[in-house]
Design an enzyme around this catalytic site. Sequence first.
Site, short mmCIF file in Angstrom:
data_model
loop_
_atom_site.label_atom_id
_atom_site.label_comp_id
_atom_site.label_asym_id
_atom_site.label_seq_id
_atom_site.Cartn_x
_atom_site.Cartn_y
_atom_site.Cartn_z
N LYS A 182 0.87 -1.18 0.00
CA LYS A 182 0.00 0.00 0.00
C LYS A 182 0.90 1.23 0.00
O LYS A 182 1.43 1.64 1.02
CB LYS A 182 -0.92 0.04 1.22
CG LYS A 182 -1.99 1.14 1.09
CD LYS A 182 -2.36 1.76 2.40
CE LYS A 182 -1.35 2.74 2.91
NZ LYS A 182 -1.21 3.98 2.09
N CYS A 292 13.19 11.06 7.55
CA CYS A 292 13.25 10.64 8.95
C CYS A 292 14.67 10.75 9.49
O CYS A 292 14.86 10.84 10.71
CB CYS A 292 12.71 9.23 9.11
SG CYS A 292 13.52 8.03 8.04
#
Length: 492
Positions: A182, A292
């Site tokens: 996904k 990140c």
Amino acid sequence: MTDERAFVASLPTDLFIDGAWRAASSGDRFDVIDPSTGDVLTTVADASVADGDDALAAAHRAQESWGRTAPRERAEILRRAFEIVTARTEDFALAMTLEMGKPLAEARGEVAYGAEFLRWFSEEAPRVSGRYSVAPDGRNRLLVVQRPVGPCLFITPWNFPLAMATRKIAPAIAAGCTMVLKPAALTPLTALLLTEVLREAGLPDGVLNVIPTTHAGAVTGPLVQDPRLRKLSFTGSTGVGQRLIADSAAQVLRVSMELGGNAPFLVFEDADLDAAVDGAVLAKMRNGGEACVAANRFLVHESVAREFTERFAARIGAFVPARGTDPSSTVGPLVDAATRDKVASLVEGAVAQGARVAVGGSVIPGPGYFYQPTVLVDVPADADILREEIFGPVAPILTFRDEDEAVRLANDTEFGLVCFAYTRDLDRGLRLAERLETGMLGLNAGVVSNPAAPFGGVKQSGLGREGGAEGIHEYLETVYVGIADPFASRSA
């Protein structure tokens, strides 16, 4: 512009389930937005709960035969995919720039980085091994083998649309796992283009199934609860990761979580300031700060803080914000209005708490979601901006007096993904490697990401490792077979 429209029109925009492109069962589609203009690029099929179930069913059906496929065959598929992605660098770069916003030069860098996971794990696939040994008491033989964990669910973020997909897909293919992907609803086009390439490279039907959706929780929730699923890998926020870990407990799923970060960038009094400034620019501005592993807090020794700040601010102020396809662009827009507004709010809050803007500090008016590259100084240690993951081109700077204070400030966070430190003192570097609460340390280096290295964090930055020799083991189960002493019958 005509060429861009033609290119976007050539990209796949449907679901990919059991080897076939198909519309969502509901017929729904969602818009993909160009963050540099706010305009709609195209629409993509919006998967439903039923589509998610079909995707997992296809992965489950394909698992047994795919798991028995020869490692060399899996390796060759990955190698072909690497070569195709590399040959289509400009296509992948343009797709990423249009849907995510990064400059084309950075997008090309991501293509090289993302493709390398395909090559790295093509070389790891034939190296999966076990062992055969004699039990210490001599009575039995111990056979240890590794086998695929089984069908996997991958949930990937928008900031590195290619690399975050290949970093999960490649080791799963190498290990013999099937999967459901996904991709982020903000950036599905790159993942769908990669799917097309893997199909061209010979990946069998059902091994990879791709379900873009704007109903992430509704579609993936039932999959996490389904006993056919055996592995969940997620890259994204810590809050979502915590919920997924909790949800995965019912099926005792194997989980890999690459979550939030709050990376400190330490500059000691003995640092090579030329190298430190170069590294700081890389650590902060790579991907426009939307990473990140981006440096989130700059901790600088008080004796070099003024010089470092002046030089760093000058470099940050020289960045040129523009649409990623513009040759002058060195930093693109933020991915959407919500991200831009969050960055603006963090800067405004820091200034209200006493910080001072050295450069930048404002939303750029006009179309798209642009924010000025920004450096903040005199940031108080309790400022909110030092607690939150900024995810934008903003660098807050504060000072420290000695190594102990630097370590205390660096560790003063619930996160522990990566740290950066600049020092000429080898002993200090080794001490930092043991004292800093982090999964990765960039020692005199502003970039640590490498497909050959184990990427991951500690504390609330996640579980598991991606890349390196360790990466494939996230997709393997260890099976022990106890064998009776083969000499026992002869002695009897």
